[in-house]
Design a protein around this motif. Structure first.
Motif, PDB file in Angstrom:
ATOM      1  N   GLY A 260      22.617  27.656  13.715  1.00  0.00           N
ATOM      2  CA  GLY A 260      23.776  26.851  14.066  1.00  0.00           C
ATOM      3  C   GLY A 260      23.869  25.620  13.195  1.00  0.00           C
ATOM      4  N   ASP A 261      24.907  24.829  13.439  1.00  0.00           N
ATOM      5  CA  ASP A 261      25.141  23.604  12.682  1.00  0.00           C
ATOM      6  C   ASP A 261      24.270  22.490  13.259  1.00  0.00           C
ATOM      7  OD1 ASP A 261      26.053  21.383  11.340  1.00  0.00           O
ATOM      8  OD2 ASP A 261      28.177  21.889  11.555  1.00  0.00           O
ATOM      9  N   ALA A 262      23.263  22.083  12.511  1.00  0.00           N
ATOM     10  CA  ALA A 262      22.317  21.081  13.000  1.00  0.00           C
ATOM     11  C   ALA A 262      22.988  19.736  13.256  1.00  0.00           C
ATOM     12  CB  ALA A 262      21.177  20.917  11.998  1.00  0.00           C
ATOM     13  N   ARG A 263      24.149  19.516  12.635  1.00  0.00           N
ATOM     14  CA  ARG A 263      24.814  18.216  12.777  1.00  0.00           C
ATOM     15  C   ARG A 263      25.498  18.065  14.124  1.00  0.00           C
ATOM     16  NH1 ARG A 263      28.539  18.871   7.623  1.00  0.00           N
ATOM     17  NH2 ARG A 263      28.747  20.854   8.751  1.00  0.00           N
ATOM     18  N   THR A 264      25.851  19.188  14.759  1.00  0.00           N
ATOM     19  CA  THR A 264      26.653  19.110  15.986  1.00  0.00           C
ATOM     20  C   THR A 264      25.952  19.695  17.206  1.00  0.00           C
ATOM     21  OG1 THR A 264      27.710  21.230  15.445  1.00  0.00           O
ATOM     22  CG2 THR A 264      28.791  19.220  14.655  1.00  0.00           C
ATOM     23  N   VAL A 265      24.776  20.270  17.025  1.00  0.00           N
ATOM     24  CA  VAL A 265      24.103  20.919  18.147  1.00  0.00           C
ATOM     25  C   VAL A 265      23.722  19.896  19.213  1.00  0.00           C
ATOM     26  CG1 VAL A 265      21.778  20.717  17.169  1.00  0.00           C
ATOM     27  CG2 VAL A 265      22.327  22.629  18.696  1.00  0.00           C
ATOM     28  N   ASP A 266      23.805  20.292  20.470  1.00  0.00           N
ATOM     29  CA  ASP A 266      23.523  19.393  21.592  1.00  0.00           C
ATOM     30  C   ASP A 266      22.018  19.248  21.793  1.00  0.00           C
ATOM     31  OD1 ASP A 266      23.868  17.871  23.948  1.00  0.00           O
ATOM     32  OD2 ASP A 266      23.630  19.673  25.165  1.00  0.00           O
ATOM     33  N   PRO A 267      21.489  18.005  21.802  1.00  0.00           N
ATOM     34  CA  PRO A 267      20.042  17.803  21.981  1.00  0.00           C
ATOM     35  C   PRO A 267      19.490  18.444  23.251  1.00  0.00           C
ATOM     36  CG  PRO A 267      21.077  15.772  21.247  1.00  0.00           C
ATOM     37  CD  PRO A 267      22.182  16.724  21.538  1.00  0.00           C
ATOM     38  N   HIS A 268      20.251  18.376  24.355  1.00  0.00           N
ATOM     39  CA  HIS A 268      19.771  18.949  25.611  1.00  0.00           C
ATOM     40  C   HIS A 268      19.719  20.472  25.537  1.00  0.00           C
ATOM     41  CE1 HIS A 268      19.668  15.253  28.101  1.00  0.00           C
ATOM     42  NE2 HIS A 268      20.631  14.851  27.275  1.00  0.00           N
ATOM     43  N   PHE A 269      20.648  21.075  24.786  1.00  0.00           N
ATOM     44  CA  PHE A 269      20.625  22.522  24.619  1.00  0.00           C
ATOM     45  C   PHE A 269      19.413  22.959  23.798  1.00  0.00           C
ATOM     46  CE2 PHE A 269      21.630  26.067  21.712  1.00  0.00           C
ATOM     47  CZ  PHE A 269      21.755  27.092  22.650  1.00  0.00           C
ATOM     48  N   VAL A 270      19.156  22.250  22.714  1.00  0.00           N
ATOM     49  CA  VAL A 270      18.046  22.624  21.836  1.00  0.00           C
ATOM     50  C   VAL A 270      16.710  22.505  22.552  1.00  0.00           C
ATOM     51  CG1 VAL A 270      16.797  22.016  19.726  1.00  0.00           C
ATOM     52  CG2 VAL A 270      19.289  21.998  19.741  1.00  0.00           C
ATOM     53  N   SER A 271      16.512  21.416  23.262  1.00  0.00           N
ATOM     54  CA  SER A 271      15.206  21.146  23.886  1.00  0.00           C
ATOM     55  C   SER A 271      15.091  21.675  25.302  1.00  0.00           C
ATOM     56  CB  SER A 271      14.938  19.644  23.895  1.00  0.00           C
ATOM     57  OG  SER A 271      15.843  18.992  24.769  1.00  0.00           O
ATOM     58  N   SER A 272      16.199  22.222  25.823  1.00  0.00           N
ATOM     59  CA  SER A 272      16.235  22.667  27.232  1.00  0.00           C
ATOM     60  C   SER A 272      15.856  21.525  28.167  1.00  0.00           C
ATOM     61  CB  SER A 272      15.303  23.869  27.451  1.00  0.00           C
ATOM     62  OG  SER A 272      15.691  24.956  26.634  1.00  0.00           O
ATOM     63  N   GLY A 273      16.223  20.316  27.779  1.00  0.00           N
ATOM     64  CA  GLY A 273      15.942  19.147  28.608  1.00  0.00           C
ATOM     65  C   GLY A 273      14.511  18.663  28.545  1.00  0.00           C
ATOM     66  N   GLN A 274      13.679  19.291  27.709  1.00  0.00           N
ATOM     67  CA  GLN A 274      12.275  18.902  27.585  1.00  0.00           C
ATOM     68  C   GLN A 274      12.141  17.718  26.633  1.00  0.00           C
ATOM     69  OE1 GLN A 274       9.775  22.109  26.247  1.00  0.00           O
ATOM     70  NE2 GLN A 274       7.984  20.802  25.947  1.00  0.00           N
ATOM     71  N   MET A 275      11.206  16.817  26.917  1.00  0.00           N
ATOM     72  CA  MET A 275      10.951  15.691  26.026  1.00  0.00           C
ATOM     73  C   MET A 275      10.444  16.200  24.679  1.00  0.00           C
ATOM     74  SD  MET A 275      11.860  12.873  27.419  1.00  0.00           S
ATOM     75  CE  MET A 275      11.102  11.686  26.309  1.00  0.00           C
ATOM     76  N   VAL A 276      10.981  15.625  23.604  1.00  0.00           N
ATOM     77  CA  VAL A 276      10.631  16.022  22.236  1.00  0.00           C
ATOM     78  C   VAL A 276       9.605  15.027  21.694  1.00  0.00           C
ATOM     79  CG1 VAL A 276      11.498  16.399  19.903  1.00  0.00           C
ATOM     80  CG2 VAL A 276      12.920  17.029  21.876  1.00  0.00           C
ATOM     81  N   ASP A 277       8.396  15.534  21.416  1.00  0.00           N
ATOM     82  CA  ASP A 277       7.363  14.637  20.899  1.00  0.00           C
ATOM     83  C   ASP A 277       7.718  14.121  19.510  1.00  0.00           C
ATOM     84  OD1 ASP A 277       5.263  14.729  23.003  1.00  0.00           O
ATOM     85  OD2 ASP A 277       5.287  16.861  22.532  1.00  0.00           O
TER      86      ASP A 277
END
Length: 358
Positions: A260-277
Motif C-alpha cells: 500500500g501507499d506508506a504515505r497515507t496508511v492509517d497507523p492504527h490499521f498497520v499496528s492493529s492498535g499495538q504500541m510500536v517500539d
C-alpha cells in the motif's frame, strides 16, 4: 562547530537561523565559530549539520617542546577555569588529523592522554581528576559527566571544557563520540541496502538500539535495509510499501508485508492498535510531507521510538523545513535529535523517543 562532508555553508545558514543574534564565521574547512552573549533558546537547540560542538573554546600556546609541556599548559588552563570545580565523572576526547607534536596517530594520542593524566596527578588542584575519568570515551553519558576536548583546528591546538549543565542543554548536539563520528559495524553483503548504516549510526547517537522481541514498523520498507537490521536483532517487523522488499527480508517469519501507499496508511490499521517500539522510515518524499507523516504517527499515541529520514530536493527548502521540525517536535513530549549522519546525502535523520515511555 565541527562538521563533515564539506557542509560549512549549510551549517553556517543553519546557525544563522537558530542563533540570529550571534556572530558566525568560518574558522577552517571543517569548523564554524560562533560568538555572542545573547540568551540561549528555551528548548535545547538542534543543529543538524554539526557533528560536534566545542564549547568554551580556548587556544593553547603555539609551541611545545614536549608532551609534558603541552600537558602542563592544559593543566594551567584547567585550574583557572570552572572545570576545576567539577567533582563528578568526566571524559577526554582528542580530535586531530595532524598536529605539530605528532599526536595524529593512535599511539600519539595515547601518549598525550597518559601524559596529561600524569601531569594532573602532580597538580594539587586537579589531582583527583584521574580517578574520575571515564575510560570508555564512546559509552553513553554518565550522570553529571563533564567533557574535555583537545582539538587541532587551523594549525592551532584548542581546549574545550564542557560542564554537565552545558552538556545537558546542548545534549542534542554534543556527541559522546570523538568529533561526533562513531565507528560503524558492517553487516554481511546479503543486506539489501547500504542505507542500513544510517539506522545503525542513529541508534549509536541515541544510545538505544532495536532489541529482541520489540515491534517495529518500517514505512516505505523496500528494498529492506532497515528491516534487515531489525530482524537481525530478533525484532518483529511490519513493512509498508507499494513494492515488496528483498526476499531475504520478505521470507523472514518475523516480517509481515503490507502492500500500500506508506504515505497515507492509517497507523492504527498497520499496528492493529499495538504500541510500536520503533517507527522506521527511509522513504523518498518531499520534506514537508515527510514531516507531516512523522507527526501523524507521533500524534497517534502509538510510537515509543522513531528513526526517520527527511530528504531534500534542494537546499532552498532545507533550513526553513528544519525550523518547522523544531517548532513541531519541541511542542511534543519528545526527546529528539536531527542530524546529518556519515552516510546521509542530501538528507537529515530525525530520531528520538517519547519521554513518557521512559
Amino acid at each position: 562547530w565541527l562538521h563533515q562532508h564539506n557542509l560549512q555553508k549549510t551549517l553556517l545558514s543553519e546557525l544563522q537561523s537558530v542563533f540570529p543574534a550571534h556572530q558566525h564565521q568560518f574558522l577552517s574547512s571543517s569548523c564554524v565559530l560562533t560568538k555572542g552573549r545573547s540568551s540561549l533558546p528555551i528548548h535545547p537547540p538542534t543543529i543538524a549539520f554539526a557533528s560536534q560542538l566545542l564549547i568554551n573554546l580556548q587556544p593553547l600556546p603555539d609551541f611545545y617542546s614536549s608532551l609534558v609541556s603541552l600537558s602542563t599548559s592544559i593543566c594551567n588552563l584547567l585550574q583557572s577555569s570552572p572545570f576545576r570545580s567539577h567533582d563528578g565523572p568526566w571524559r577526554l576526547h582528542l580530535i586531530s588529523n595532524s598536529t605539530p607534536i605528532q599526536t595524529s596517530s593512535t599511539q600519539g594520542r595515547g601518549q598525550l592522554r597518559s601524559t596529561l593524566i600524569a601531569e594532573m596527578k602532580k597538580n594539587r588542584h586537579l589531582r583527583t581528576f584521574p580517578t574520575r575519568i571515564n575510560k570508555n570515551e564512546t559509552s553513553p553519558w554518565l550522570d553529571n559527566e563533564a567533557l574535555l576536548q583537545i582539538a587541532f583546528i587551523e594549525q592551532k591546538l584548542c581546549l574545550s571544557t564542557c560542564l554537565p549543565q552545558d552538556r545537558q542543554h546542548f545534549r542534542r548536539i554534543i556527541s559522546n563520540f570523538p568529533a561526533g563520528t562513531p565507528k560503524l559495524p558492517r553487516l554481511p553483503d546479503e543486506v539489501p541496502s547500504q542505507a542500513y548504516l544510517k539506522l545503525v549510526e542513529a541508534e549509536l547517537h541515541l544510545g538505544q538500539r532495536i532489541s529482541e522481541n520489540e515491534f517495529c514498523v518500517d514505512i516505505g520498507c523496500s528494498p529492506g535495509g532497515w528491516s534487515y537490521v531489525a530482524l537481525g536483532r530478533g525484532a518483529r517487523v511490519i513493512g509498508v510499501d507499494k513494492s515488496p522488499p528483498d526476499n531475504i527480508v520478505l521470507n523472514n517469519p518475523q516480517f509481515r508485508f503490507i502492500s500500500g501507499d506508506a504515505r497515507t496508511v492509517d497507523p492504527h490499521f498497520v499496528s492493529s492498535g499495538q504500541m510500536v517500539d520503533w517507527l522506521l522510515c527511509d522513504m523518498i518524499e518531499y520534506p514537508r510531507e515527510s514531516l507531516g507523516l512523522l507527526l501523524r504517527w507521533l500524534e497517534s499515541g502509538l510510537v515509543k521510538k522513531f528513526c526517520f529520514t527527511m530528504k531534500f530536493q534542494g537546499n532552498d527548502q532545507l533550513i526553513p523545513t528544519l525550523a518547522e521540525v523544531r517548532e513541531h517536535l519541541d511542542q511534543l513530549q519528545i526527546e529528539y535529535v536531527a542530524r546529518h549522519l556519515q552516510f546521509n546525502k542530501n538528507e537529515v535523520c530525525l530520531f528520538g523517543y517519547y519521554l513518557h515511555n521512559f
